[in-house]
Design an enzyme around this catalytic site. Structure first.
Site, short mmCIF file in Angstrom:
data_model
loop_
_atom_site.label_atom_id
_atom_site.label_comp_id
_atom_site.label_asym_id
_atom_site.label_seq_id
_atom_site.Cartn_x
_atom_site.Cartn_y
_atom_site.Cartn_z
N GLY A 12 0.75 -1.17 -0.03
CA GLY A 12 0.07 -0.10 0.11
C GLY A 12 0.76 1.24 0.03
O GLY A 12 1.96 1.26 0.30
N LYS A 16 -0.69 5.22 -5.81
CA LYS A 16 -1.56 4.94 -6.81
C LYS A 16 -2.54 6.39 -6.99
O LYS A 16 -3.08 6.37 -7.96
CB LYS A 16 -2.65 3.87 -6.05
CG LYS A 16 -1.78 2.65 -5.66
CD LYS A 16 -2.73 1.54 -5.09
CE LYS A 16 -3.01 1.87 -3.65
NZ LYS A 16 -2.02 1.85 -2.63
N ALA A 39 -8.11 3.07 2.87
CA ALA A 39 -7.46 3.78 1.89
C ALA A 39 -6.97 5.18 2.12
O ALA A 39 -8.02 5.64 2.48
CB ALA A 39 -8.07 3.46 0.42
N GLY A 40 -6.11 5.56 1.84
CA GLY A 40 -5.65 7.23 1.75
C GLY A 40 -4.97 7.46 0.60
O GLY A 40 -3.86 6.93 0.53
N HIS A 41 -5.52 8.12 -0.23
CA HIS A 41 -4.75 8.42 -1.52
C HIS A 41 -4.64 9.71 -1.79
O HIS A 41 -5.47 10.67 -1.67
CB HIS A 41 -5.87 7.77 -2.86
CG HIS A 41 -5.79 6.35 -2.81
ND1 HIS A 41 -6.53 5.68 -3.81
CD2 HIS A 41 -5.33 5.57 -1.91
CE1 HIS A 41 -6.36 4.36 -3.29
NE2 HIS A 41 -5.61 3.97 -2.30
N THR A 301 -4.21 7.83 6.17
CA THR A 301 -5.32 7.79 6.91
C THR A 301 -5.30 7.70 8.42
O THR A 301 -6.20 8.57 9.02
CB THR A 301 -6.09 6.19 6.31
OG1 THR A 301 -6.24 6.32 4.95
CG2 THR A 301 -7.16 6.06 7.24
N LYS A 332 8.34 8.04 -6.29
CA LYS A 332 9.21 8.59 -5.21
C LYS A 332 10.75 8.18 -5.33
O LYS A 332 11.29 8.19 -4.43
CB LYS A 332 8.72 7.75 -3.89
CG LYS A 332 7.18 8.25 -3.46
CD LYS A 332 6.70 7.88 -2.10
CE LYS A 332 6.89 9.03 -1.44
NZ LYS A 332 6.10 9.23 -0.23
N LEU A 333 11.06 8.10 -6.73
CA LEU A 333 12.27 7.81 -7.08
C LEU A 333 13.38 9.09 -6.24
O LEU A 333 14.30 9.00 -6.04
CB LEU A 333 12.50 7.74 -8.67
CG LEU A 333 13.91 7.40 -9.15
CD1 LEU A 333 13.89 6.01 -8.84
CD2 LEU A 333 13.95 7.52 -10.73
N SER A 415 7.65 8.68 -11.31
CA SER A 415 7.34 9.78 -10.73
C SER A 415 8.29 10.45 -9.80
O SER A 415 9.11 9.64 -9.25
CB SER A 415 6.10 9.45 -9.81
OG SER A 415 5.85 10.68 -8.95
N VAL A 416 8.71 11.61 -9.99
CA VAL A 416 9.91 12.29 -9.35
C VAL A 416 9.32 13.30 -8.49
O VAL A 416 10.23 14.20 -7.83
CB VAL A 416 10.71 12.80 -10.47
CG1 VAL A 416 11.33 11.53 -11.39
CG2 VAL A 416 10.11 13.65 -11.52
P1 GDP Z 1 -1.71 5.39 -2.01
O1 GDP Z 1 -2.21 5.22 -0.93
O2 GDP Z 1 -0.93 4.38 -2.96
O3 GDP Z 1 -2.31 6.43 -3.18
O4 GDP Z 1 -0.15 6.59 -1.57
P2 GDP Z 1 -0.12 7.69 -0.40
O5 GDP Z 1 -1.26 8.88 -1.08
O6 GDP Z 1 -0.72 7.13 0.71
O7 GDP Z 1 1.14 7.81 -0.24
C1 GDP Z 1 2.09 8.26 -1.27
C2 GDP Z 1 2.76 9.62 -0.85
O8 GDP Z 1 3.71 9.87 -1.60
C3 GDP Z 1 1.50 10.73 -1.05
O9 GDP Z 1 1.76 11.78 0.19
C4 GDP Z 1 1.92 11.48 -2.24
O10 GDP Z 1 1.44 12.72 -2.41
C5 GDP Z 1 3.61 11.09 -2.43
N1 GDP Z 1 4.14 10.88 -3.87
C6 GDP Z 1 3.73 10.40 -4.81
N2 GDP Z 1 4.56 10.19 -5.84
C7 GDP Z 1 5.58 10.64 -5.23
C8 GDP Z 1 6.82 10.96 -5.77
O11 GDP Z 1 7.23 10.62 -6.99
N3 GDP Z 1 7.88 11.83 -5.15
C9 GDP Z 1 7.59 12.02 -3.78
N4 GDP Z 1 8.34 12.91 -3.21
N5 GDP Z 1 6.16 12.06 -3.36
C10 GDP Z 1 5.36 11.34 -4.10
P1 IMO Z 2 -3.82 2.61 0.37
O1 IMO Z 2 -4.98 2.35 -0.34
C1 IMO Z 2 -1.37 1.34 3.53
C2 IMO Z 2 -3.12 -1.87 6.18
C3 IMO Z 2 -3.33 -1.68 7.99
C4 IMO Z 2 -3.06 -3.02 8.36
C5 IMO Z 2 -3.64 -3.85 7.48
C6 IMO Z 2 -5.23 -4.15 8.00
O2 IMO Z 2 -3.72 4.03 1.05
O3 IMO Z 2 -2.62 1.94 -0.12
P2 IMO Z 2 -7.48 -2.87 7.54
O4 IMO Z 2 -8.08 -1.33 8.33
O5 IMO Z 2 -7.47 -2.86 6.10
O6 IMO Z 2 -8.14 -4.02 8.53
O7 IMO Z 2 -5.90 -3.02 8.14
O8 IMO Z 2 -3.86 -3.15 6.13
N1 IMO Z 2 -3.62 -1.24 5.36
C7 IMO Z 2 -2.95 -0.07 4.34
N2 IMO Z 2 -1.79 0.04 4.46
N3 IMO Z 2 -2.10 1.36 2.71
C8 IMO Z 2 -3.27 1.37 2.70
O9 IMO Z 2 -4.21 1.80 1.81
C9 IMO Z 2 -4.02 0.48 3.85
N4 IMO Z 2 -5.12 -0.36 3.97
C10 IMO Z 2 -5.18 -1.15 4.99
O10 IMO Z 2 -2.23 -0.79 8.25
O11 IMO Z 2 -1.78 -3.30 8.48
MG MG Z 3 -2.22 5.43 1.06
#
Ligand code: GDP
Ligand code: IMO
Ligand code: MG
Length: 433
Positions: A12, A16, A39-41, A301, A332-333, A415-416
């Protein structure tokens, strides 16, 4: 017509949300098909940061339609709050732009209470869930006692279901976990009000997606969580309660398997994990802390610090196999810039000295394995301004080339930086369809 699935290849938080937001301009529909508000996107658009838990990351594009499929577990309060917050920031979410499956299951207050109570009871062995009630909601779905979105439109049925569920859950909450019970009447009234607001958004998502695709439209599926949090294929029991692998789009959105044209896997250039469970390449040292600080690795999240470690290609290669990934989005390269040396895990070594390329099912066995590392030279140049692959430093390209060779899939984008424009696109999956 293209039907592209974007999934996480690790545990995770691979980025994404950013990838989906970026590709949204090429699609007409953007669909969540599993998971919930665990999820936290995160998106960074025009210098502004947005975090989405339930609404698909395409919502900032005003001319696109977003869908929440039947495979998602929906906390209606969180969904409505997310819509309200977007409206406050100048992005109103109308029923024309957001469609909610009538068949999706609802998270109720007793799911959250049970999630928290179970975690507390587990003590040291806790999974480290997000506490959002995800697991208990999917349990009810499988037990055939769940409450679905459509039930909000049938008050008598809703009342019966909530009352029956509360009788059983309150018994467990009070007698087994010594936790507070949930008041069925209060929940009923609250959910009836949520239903009033959500009614215009409710639809048959499968049918709408079929129409969109039949008319030649393109659809983007937004995975949540990551391959190694998959209920079947992940590091069980330290997983989530849904299947984040790409194949889930069929069951979770009601789209036929033959519609899918491509699968993209998002790979963070190193590895992170939130919560408990095995993490073979974890760095519990200064380098790990450095990655956490530089990469701002704190949960979107829950705000929890993420565990950090080297890139694990056993993990990524497994994801390529499980989801049939045809393109890699490496994110995140830029975070790795400045390190003298980088390490890539290419295999695990068993106590018998054998090198294996896949994850053992037994966590006891996995704990006995040691990562086998390959050393790569780092780079010092700032890469955040780079927009063409050839302009990346040679050591950076070498790292990417080794990554793709070990993964067995080509690069689609790099992604940079967190912003939409901080991206190098090499291969457009929508152009190929
Ligand atoms: P997701 O759950 O897969 O959508 O990812 P998250 O949003 O939880 O975590 C990714 C984090 O990395 C977020 O804070 C993004 O803003 C950040 N991010 C995404 N791509 C890049 C990148 O290429 N470089 C950097 N430095 N940060 C990035
Ligand atoms: P995104 O979409 C990272 C992890 C939790 C825990 C396990 C089970 O942002 O990538 P849950 O609440 O689903 O029963 O927790 O899964 N987890 C994640 N880790 N990114 C996520 O979503 C996650 N959603 C759940 O931390 O280890
Ligand atoms: Mg996330």
């Amino acid at each position: 017509m293209a039907c592209v699935v974007v999934i996480g290849t690790q545990w995770g938080d691979e980025g994404k949300g950013k990838v989906v937001d970026l590709l949204t301009e090429r699609a007409q529909g953007i669909v969540r098909f599993q998971g919930g508000n665990n999820a936290g996107h995160t998106l960074v658009v025009g210098g502004e940061k947005f975090i989405f838990h339930l609404i698909p990351s395409g919502i900032l594009h005003p001319d696109k339609k977003c869908f929440i499929g039947n495979g998602v577990v929906v906390d209606p309060q969180v969904l409505l709050e997310e819509m309200d917050r977007l409206a406050e920031r100048g992005h109103p979410v109308s029923p024309e732009r957001l469609r909610l499956s009538e068949r999706a299951h609802l998270i109720l207050p007793y799911h959250r209470a049970l999630d928290l109570a179970r975690e507390k009871a587990k003590g040291k062995g806790a999974i480290g869930t997000t506490g959002r009630g995800i697991g208990p909601c999917y349990e009810d779905k499988a037990a055939r006692t769940g409450v679905r979105v459509v039930d909000l439109t049938e008050p008598e049925l809703l009342r019966e279901k909530i009352e029956a569920n509360c009788r059983e859950k309150n018994f467990w909450l009070q007698n087994y976990f010594q936790a507070q019970p949930v008041d069925p009447q209060q929940v009923y009234e609250q959910y009836l009000a949520f239903g009033e607001r959500l009614r215009p958004f409710m639809t048959d998502v499968s049918l709408e997606l079929d129409q969109l695709l039949t008319q030649g439209g393109s659809v983007l599926f937004e995975g949540a969580q990551g391959t190694h949090l998959d209920l079947d294929h992940g590091t069980y029991p330290f997983v989530t309660s849904s299947n984040p692998v790409a194949g889930t789009v069929c069951a979770g959105a009601g789209v036929g398997i033959t519609r899918v044209t491509s699968v993209l896997g998002v790979v963070k250039a190193y590895t992170t994990r939130v919560g408990g469970g095995p993490f073979p390449t974890e760095l519990e040292d200064e380098t790990g802390l450095w990655m956490r600080e530089k990469g701002a690795e704190f949960g979107a999240t829950t705000g929890r610090p993420r565990r950090c470690g080297w890139l694990d290609m056993v993990v990524v290669r497994t994801a390529v196999r499980l989801s049939g990934i045809r393109g890699l989005c490496v994110t995140k390269l830029d975070v790795l810039t400045g390190l003298d040396k980088l390490y890539i895990c290419t295999a695990y070594q068993t106590p018998e000295g054998e090198q294996i390329q896949s994850m053992p099912a037994s966590l006891t066995r996995l704990a006995q394995c040691r990562p086998v590392y390959e050393e790569m030279p780092g780079w010092k140049e700032d890469i955040r301004e780079v927009r063409h692959y050839q302009d990346l430093p040679a050591n950076c390209r070498a790292y990417l080339e080794r990554l793709t060779a070990l993964a067995g899939a080509p690069l689609a984008l790099v992604s940079v930086g967190p912003a939409r424009e901080e991206t190098i696109i090499l291969n457009d999956p929508f152009a190929q369809a």
